[in-house]
Design an enzyme around this catalytic site. Structure first.
Site, short mmCIF file in Angstrom:
data_model
loop_
_atom_site.label_atom_id
_atom_site.label_comp_id
_atom_site.label_asym_id
_atom_site.label_seq_id
_atom_site.Cartn_x
_atom_site.Cartn_y
_atom_site.Cartn_z
N SER A 1 -26.34 42.92 27.22
CA SER A 1 -27.77 42.84 27.57
C SER A 1 -28.68 42.53 26.38
O SER A 1 -29.81 42.10 26.59
CB SER A 1 -28.22 44.16 28.20
OG SER A 1 -28.01 45.24 27.32
N ASP B 1 -37.32 49.76 27.27
CA ASP B 1 -36.81 50.80 28.17
C ASP B 1 -35.91 51.74 27.37
O ASP B 1 -35.98 51.75 26.15
CB ASP B 1 -36.11 50.18 29.40
CG ASP B 1 -34.85 49.40 29.03
OD1 ASP B 1 -34.37 49.52 27.88
OD2 ASP B 1 -34.35 48.65 29.90
N HIS C 1 -33.30 49.20 25.44
CA HIS C 1 -33.57 47.85 24.92
C HIS C 1 -34.90 47.72 24.20
O HIS C 1 -35.92 48.24 24.68
CB HIS C 1 -33.55 46.86 26.09
CG HIS C 1 -32.30 46.92 26.89
ND1 HIS C 1 -32.20 47.60 28.09
CD2 HIS C 1 -31.07 46.41 26.65
CE1 HIS C 1 -30.97 47.50 28.56
NE2 HIS C 1 -30.26 46.78 27.70
#
Ligand code: NAG
Ligand code: NAG
Ligand code: NAG
Ligand code: NAG
Ligand code: NAG
Length: 344
Positions: free
Chosen positions: A40, A317, A320
């Site tokens: 990610s 978040d 991240h």
């Protein structure tokens, strides 16, 4: 005679300038391709919508304005590295048919949530991502010549470890696992090198103990020392193995991207030895009852809140960095990127 000397001098000079990549053919900014593997921190839209929260609002709110499959309010590492190379961010593999012309910038094979081994998401691990890439080579979508002036970016942000810890894992077991993870990573890097990449940028582990997920219990005041120590030991092993690989090759292949140092300097932890960092460790978007950012209830009501000033938040978040967070990390990584063979 004088002219000949001058020519030789200039030839030497130019060969010096051109040998910053140690024999690697230099390419103009904008002519290079970027191929991306990992998770990610690098995914720009491969993880599919039902599985991945990155397609929910408010992801993408800063850039491009709507959710784009990036795990951020805006850009991620891939986008900033592409901008450094002077190219558009490479197309996600899953979306490549949307814009066939974009294959000239390379391709992004990274899937959020994945690792080198099986993780909690049922998405292609790094080996399978490289298989996808190899299929494109076999189909001559990319030739060896295309790859000789291409760069690979490999992101490994710790999903293998998170998966292990989610299932009853001990710290001792984690250290053993890190050896297997790095061994598998080295196999992957050697394979990429064998497929034609002469330069591979690879992320070191970020300070896991500073991720909001791991600092929530301190109300985002202090990083978890054990988590950070683990990141450091992962990185030490990784750097040792990378230098072995680089010494084996005639020209160094791997470029280590120090995410640990970059996150730390971005969080200004060193200037804050007391450890109570307050909101620098706080995510901009978080569930009101500890859920993930981006979730809604059955009536479509938000179960999360977004901070007022996204530009002041390093983390987007619980895992991240934000758009501005990644930009800060990228600024710190820039000196290492200078060893990428580009003509400025
Ligand atoms: C690969 O290289 C060839 C020859 O230089 C070029 O014609 C072709 O457009 C390149 N392919 C891509 C996808 O950039
Ligand atoms: C990656 O996934 C494939 C397909 O599920 C599996 O066959 C392979 O063993 C996995 N590789 C590793 C290193 O775990
Ligand atoms: C789970 O944790 C317990 C206690 O630490 C340990 O005895 C057991 O072997 C662990 N099981 C697995 C599958 O790791
Ligand atoms: C990585 O380093 C470890 C410890 O130094 C070593 O045992 C291992 O063989 C190395 N692996 C590779 C692929 O270089
Ligand atoms: C850190 O904590 C100390 C003691 O609780 C407090 O006096 C200080 O104001 C805090 N610093 C910041 C930047 O919050």
């Amino acid at each position: 005679m004088e002219n000949k000397k001058l020519l030789v001098f200039f030839w030497l000079l130019s060969s010096l300038v051109l040998s910053t990549g140690n024999g690697f053919k230099e390419v103009e900014r904008g002519k290079v391709k970027l191929f991306v593997f990992g998770d990610s921190y690098a995914d720009t839209g491969n993880s599919p919508a039902p599985v991945s929260i990155s397609w929910n609002k408010p992801y993408g709110i800063t850039f491009p304005g709507i959710p784009s499959g990036r795990f951020s309010d805006g850009r991620v590492l891939t986008d900033y590295i592409a901008s450094y190379l002077g190219i558009r961010s490479p197309m996600p593999y899953e979306l490549k048919n949307l814009n066939p012309k974009s294959i000239k910038y390379g391709m992004n094979f990274a899937y959020g949530g994945t690792g080198v081994f099986k993780t909690q998401v049922d998405l292609p691990n790094m080996t399978t991502q490289i298989d996808f890439f190899q299929q494109l080579i076999d189909k001559n979508v990319y030739t060896r010549q295309n790859l000789s002036s291409s760069i690979a970016l490999v992101s490994l942000a710790g999903n293998d470890y998170a998966t292990y810890l989610a299932k009853n894992g001990s710290l001792e077991g984690l250290l053993a696992l890190s050896r297997s993870v790095i061994n598998q990573l080295m196999i992957n890097l050697k394979r990429l090198n064998g497929l034609g990449f002469k330069k591979i940028a690879i992320t070191g582990m970020q300070p896991l103990g500073c991720l909001p997920r791991n600092t929530a219990s301190t109300y985002y005041r202090s990083c978890n020392a054990e988590g950070n120590d683990f990141s450091l030991s992962h990185n030490q092993l990784l750097k040792q193995n990378l230098s072995t690989l680089n010494n084996e090759a005639a020209d160094p292949v791997c470029i280590y991207l120090d995410l640990y140092g970059a996150f730390f300097s971005a969080l200004q932890i060193e200037q804050n030895p007391t450890g109570n960092l307050t909101n620098q460790l706080k995510p901009c978007c978080a569930g009101v009852k500890g859920e993930d950012c981006g979730l809604v209830d059955e009536n479509g009501q938000k179960k999360y809140a977004v901070c007022e000033n996204r530009k002041q938040s390093f983390f987007w978040d619980s895992i991240h960095p934000s758009d501005v967070g990644w930009r800060t990390v990228y600024s710190a990584l820039k000196p290492s990127l200078h060893s990428l063979p580009l003509l400025k």
